[in-house]
Design a protein around this motif. Structure first.
Motif, PDB file in Angstrom:
ATOM      1  N   VAL A  90       0.898  -1.231  -0.102  1.00 47.35           N
ATOM      2  CA  VAL A  90      -0.101   0.014   0.047  1.00 47.35           C
ATOM      3  C   VAL A  90       0.732   1.277   0.017  1.00 47.35           C
ATOM      4  O   VAL A  90       1.810   1.357   0.805  1.00 47.35           O
ATOM      5  CB  VAL A  90      -1.070   0.055   1.090  1.00 47.35           C
ATOM      6  N   VAL A  91       0.284   2.253  -0.680  1.00 53.12           N
ATOM      7  CA  VAL A  91       1.085   3.618  -0.670  1.00 53.12           C
ATOM      8  C   VAL A  91      -0.013   4.380  -0.046  1.00 53.12           C
ATOM      9  O   VAL A  91      -1.441   4.193  -0.739  1.00 53.12           O
ATOM     10  CB  VAL A  91       1.319   4.188  -1.955  1.00 53.12           C
ATOM     11  N   ASP A  92       0.077   5.553   0.795  1.00 54.67           N
ATOM     12  CA  ASP A  92      -0.818   6.124   1.417  1.00 54.67           C
ATOM     13  C   ASP A  92      -0.606   7.751   1.363  1.00 54.67           C
ATOM     14  O   ASP A  92       0.346   8.261   1.664  1.00 54.67           O
ATOM     15  CB  ASP A  92      -0.914   5.728   2.800  1.00 54.67           C
ATOM     16  N   ILE A  93      -1.715   8.537   1.083  1.00 51.79           N
ATOM     17  CA  ILE A  93      -1.523   9.860   0.996  1.00 51.79           C
ATOM     18  C   ILE A  93      -2.424  10.577   2.101  1.00 51.79           C
ATOM     19  O   ILE A  93      -2.927  11.823   1.944  1.00 51.79           O
ATOM     20  CB  ILE A  93      -1.690  10.680  -0.209  1.00 51.79           C
ATOM     21  N   SER A  94      -3.067   9.924   3.031  1.00 49.32           N
ATOM     22  CA  SER A  94      -4.027  10.427   3.750  1.00 49.32           C
ATOM     23  C   SER A  94      -3.755  11.393   4.808  1.00 49.32           C
ATOM     24  O   SER A  94      -4.626  12.136   5.528  1.00 49.32           O
ATOM     25  CB  SER A  94      -4.950   9.176   4.469  1.00 49.32           C
ATOM     26  N   GLY A 119       2.815  12.474  -0.419  1.00 47.53           N
ATOM     27  CA  GLY A 119       2.336  13.454  -1.206  1.00 47.53           C
ATOM     28  C   GLY A 119       3.300  14.264  -1.472  1.00 47.53           C
ATOM     29  O   GLY A 119       4.567  14.149  -1.714  1.00 47.53           O
ATOM     30  N   VAL A 120       2.875  15.647  -1.372  1.00 45.04           N
ATOM     31  CA  VAL A 120       3.920  16.723  -1.455  1.00 45.04           C
ATOM     32  C   VAL A 120       4.662  17.327  -0.293  1.00 45.04           C
ATOM     33  O   VAL A 120       5.897  17.341  -0.123  1.00 45.04           O
ATOM     34  CB  VAL A 120       3.402  18.012  -2.569  1.00 45.04           C
ATOM     35  N   ALA A 121       3.896  17.576   0.525  1.00 40.91           N
ATOM     36  CA  ALA A 121       4.224  17.854   2.114  1.00 40.91           C
ATOM     37  C   ALA A 121       3.349  17.448   2.923  1.00 40.91           C
ATOM     38  O   ALA A 121       2.267  18.119   3.288  1.00 40.91           O
ATOM     39  CB  ALA A 121       4.737  19.165   2.206  1.00 40.91           C
ATOM     40  N   PRO A 122       3.313  16.440   3.786  1.00 38.33           N
ATOM     41  CA  PRO A 122       4.664  15.566   3.724  1.00 38.33           C
ATOM     42  C   PRO A 122       4.767  14.653   2.441  1.00 38.33           C
ATOM     43  O   PRO A 122       3.711  14.456   1.783  1.00 38.33           O
ATOM     44  CB  PRO A 122       4.306  14.572   4.972  1.00 38.33           C
ATOM     45  N   GLY A 123       5.504  14.284   2.204  1.00 43.96           N
ATOM     46  CA  GLY A 123       6.052  13.549   0.995  1.00 43.96           C
ATOM     47  C   GLY A 123       7.375  14.065   0.454  1.00 43.96           C
ATOM     48  O   GLY A 123       8.523  13.524   0.676  1.00 43.96           O
ATOM     49  N   CYS A 143      11.133  23.348   5.785  1.00 43.97           N
ATOM     50  CA  CYS A 143      10.125  23.311   4.720  1.00 43.97           C
ATOM     51  C   CYS A 143       9.051  24.412   4.882  1.00 43.97           C
ATOM     52  O   CYS A 143       8.406  24.613   5.794  1.00 43.97           O
ATOM     53  CB  CYS A 143       9.633  22.139   4.494  1.00 43.97           C
ATOM     54  N   LEU A 144       8.932  25.406   3.702  1.00 44.90           N
ATOM     55  CA  LEU A 144       7.771  26.232   3.434  1.00 44.90           C
ATOM     56  C   LEU A 144       6.825  25.691   2.368  1.00 44.90           C
ATOM     57  O   LEU A 144       7.543  25.423   1.398  1.00 44.90           O
ATOM     58  CB  LEU A 144       8.239  27.633   3.384  1.00 44.90           C
ATOM     59  N   SER A 205       3.713  32.945   6.792  1.00 46.39           N
ATOM     60  CA  SER A 205       3.961  31.478   7.103  1.00 46.39           C
ATOM     61  C   SER A 205       3.756  31.142   8.724  1.00 46.39           C
ATOM     62  O   SER A 205       3.754  32.282   9.265  1.00 46.39           O
ATOM     63  CB  SER A 205       5.558  31.100   6.883  1.00 46.39           C
ATOM     64  N   PHE A 206       3.398  30.193   8.720  1.00 49.66           N
ATOM     65  CA  PHE A 206       2.903  29.771  10.281  1.00 49.66           C
ATOM     66  C   PHE A 206       3.283  28.135  10.547  1.00 49.66           C
ATOM     67  O   PHE A 206       3.485  27.459   9.808  1.00 49.66           O
ATOM     68  CB  PHE A 206       1.710  30.079  10.732  1.00 49.66           C
ATOM     69  N   ASN A 207       3.303  27.979  11.758  1.00 47.72           N
ATOM     70  CA  ASN A 207       3.931  26.715  12.335  1.00 47.72           C
ATOM     71  C   ASN A 207       2.719  25.511  12.210  1.00 47.72           C
ATOM     72  O   ASN A 207       1.546  26.114  12.393  1.00 47.72           O
ATOM     73  CB  ASN A 207       4.135  26.803  13.985  1.00 47.72           C
ATOM     74  N   SER A 208       3.061  24.497  11.555  1.00 47.42           N
ATOM     75  CA  SER A 208       2.083  23.298  11.155  1.00 47.42           C
ATOM     76  C   SER A 208       2.875  22.027  11.646  1.00 47.42           C
ATOM     77  O   SER A 208       4.199  22.069  11.582  1.00 47.42           O
ATOM     78  CB  SER A 208       1.542  23.454  10.003  1.00 47.42           C
ATOM     79  N   ASP A 209       2.085  21.079  11.851  1.00 48.56           N
ATOM     80  CA  ASP A 209       2.662  19.878  12.267  1.00 48.56           C
ATOM     81  C   ASP A 209       3.191  19.145  11.067  1.00 48.56           C
ATOM     82  O   ASP A 209       2.485  17.820  10.861  1.00 48.56           O
ATOM     83  CB  ASP A 209       1.614  18.944  13.028  1.00 48.56           C
ATOM     84  N   GLY A 210       4.125  19.651  10.257  1.00 47.38           N
ATOM     85  CA  GLY A 210       4.420  18.820   8.921  1.00 47.38           C
ATOM     86  C   GLY A 210       5.525  18.005   9.202  1.00 47.38           C
ATOM     87  O   GLY A 210       5.867  17.199   7.904  1.00 47.38           O
ATOM     88  N   LEU A 211       6.328  17.895  10.125  1.00 51.23           N
ATOM     89  CA  LEU A 211       7.363  17.221  10.242  1.00 51.23           C
ATOM     90  C   LEU A 211       7.185  15.590  10.440  1.00 51.23           C
ATOM     91  O   LEU A 211       7.714  14.843  10.016  1.00 51.23           O
ATOM     92  CB  LEU A 211       8.558  17.637  11.428  1.00 51.23           C
ATOM     93  N   ARG A 212       5.973  15.299  11.299  1.00 52.35           N
ATOM     94  CA  ARG A 212       5.592  14.152  11.360  1.00 52.35           C
ATOM     95  C   ARG A 212       6.801  13.172  11.639  1.00 52.35           C
ATOM     96  O   ARG A 212       7.344  13.093  12.606  1.00 52.35           O
ATOM     97  CB  ARG A 212       4.739  13.513  10.191  1.00 52.35           C
TER      98      ARG A 212
END
Length: 377
Positions: A90-94, A119-123, A143-144, A205-212
């Motif tokens: 499986v590949v997932d982008i959810s 995906g793109v970010a994350p990805g 990453c922005l 820009s603002f902080n978001s939980d993209g590092l995961r």
């Protein structure tokens, strides 16, 4: 030809189905008759099904070579768990909120390849980091990234190519980043800065939980941050909604009826934020990696500026997200990536062959990452 099943037929799911159908037999699954109708008209097989039924998912995927999960984030973890339990790659982008690495043991026990957050970010920002982590001693990663409408519309100057619930999750989930080797947790929408982005001008820009997963897989990198980009003024309006309770999940009584503010807000914003067919939008991303390679300190920057594709009539966000995932699907089907277990993208990008395969795959579809390299003193 291989048999691919895609769980979810939204805007990104549709783009991925059309791309994969060029080489494979594709079946798309969704509860929406309208979404499936668009794919059926393009010769793609469809199944109408409620993807909230995990037991049913196991039955649906059993006859396919690989599964691509494109369900909303709140359904993502249990969906991919069901697919792995069914013994399917499986590949997932959810982009589900749970820790994906908790599924690694299950994936290994089922002898399954599971690539998540693809995906793109994350990805792609994970893939870039994973590649350079093999070559450099990295000290800083940033990453922005943002998806923006080409035409601004008051009051939000924003359009969502996916569910407003997932966007609101980004605005409410605490943001984690790493500073001087320590994990820092701040509210989403914090640390607002103005940044200059090529061809876009000034953005917020603002902080978001993209590092995961990167927080756990790359703990040796002392400084890591991901921030979301929007047009100036957008964040203030979102903070007003958040702080007024419009994103709350606790029911309130309105004229004798119980309603959940978040569900009400999502329904209203769906109409306001819905990206209409043919409406042009832009995806921008700037990934910066700083570190030392062979004793030389370097700053490496990847810039992405992608716009709605008039030829395919595919949104930029669906292309930049979807084609990263379809590249991963093809890598697995071609045996280029064959490691069993749960793999976030940074652990895929560390393999040079995989890194270049994905970049070339995207370039062939006119999604181009421009690389700049600077020697630092």
């Amino acid at each position: 030809m291989k048999k691919v099943v895609i769980l979810g037929a939204g805007m990104v799911g549709r783009t991925m189905a059309i791309d994969l159908a060029k080489k494979h037999t594709v079946t798309s699954v969704d509860i929406s008759v309208d979404a499936l109708k668009q794919l059926k008209e393009k010769g793609i097989n469809t199944i109408q099904f409620d993807l909230g039924d995990s037991a049913g998912i196991k039955k649906i995927v059993k006859d396919y070579d690989i599964v691509l999960s494109a369900v909303p984030g709140f359904m993502g973890y249990r969906t991919i768990e069901a697919v792995i339990e069914a013994g399917k790659n499986v590949v997932d982008i959810s982009f589900f909120p749970e820790n994906c690495l908790e599924l690694d043991k299950l994936a290994k026990s089922k002898d399954v390849i599971a690539i998540v957050d693809c995906g793109v970010a994350p990805g792609m920002h994970n893939i870039i980091l994973g590649y350079h982590n093999e070559k450099m001693k990295i000290t800083d990663f940033e990453c922005l990234v943002g998806g923006l409408p080409k035409v601004k519309k008051w009051p939000f100057n924003y359009k969502a190519p996916f569910s407003p619930v997932d966007v609101i999750e980004e605005y409410t989930r605490p943001a984690r980043y790493v500073e001087n080797g320590a994990e820092v947790v701040k509210p989403a929408l914090s640390d607002i800065e103005h940044v200059e982005i090529e061809n876009m001008g000034t953005l917020e820009s603002f902080n978001s939980d993209g590092l995961r997963s990167i927080i756990y897989t790359m703990p040796h990198i002392p400084n890591m941050k991901e921030k979301t980009l929007r047009y100036p003024g957008h964040i203030e309006k979102i903070m007003a909604l958040r702080d007024s309770g419009f994103f709350n999940k606790t029911p309130i009584n309105v004229n004798g009826k119980e309603i959940i503010p978040l569900e009400f807000t999502s329904r209203v914003l769906f109409n306001e934020w819905k990206l209409k067919d043919g409406e042009e939008e832009i995806t921008v991303m700037r990934v910066t990696v700083i570190g030392t390679e062979n004793g030389v300190k370097k700053k490496i920057v990847y810039n992405l500026h992608d716009e709605y594709d008039t030829a395919s009539k595919a949104s930029s966000m669906s292309r930049t997200t979807g084609y990263t995932a379809t590249a991963a699907v093809n890598m697995v089907l071609e045996g280029i990536f064959s490691e069993k277990g749960l793999y976030p993208p940074e652990l895929v990008g560390k393999y040079e062959k995989c890194f270049h395969y994905i970049l070339d795959y995207l370039k062939a579809r006119n999604v181009i990452y421009k690389k700049e390299e600077t020697i630092l003193k």
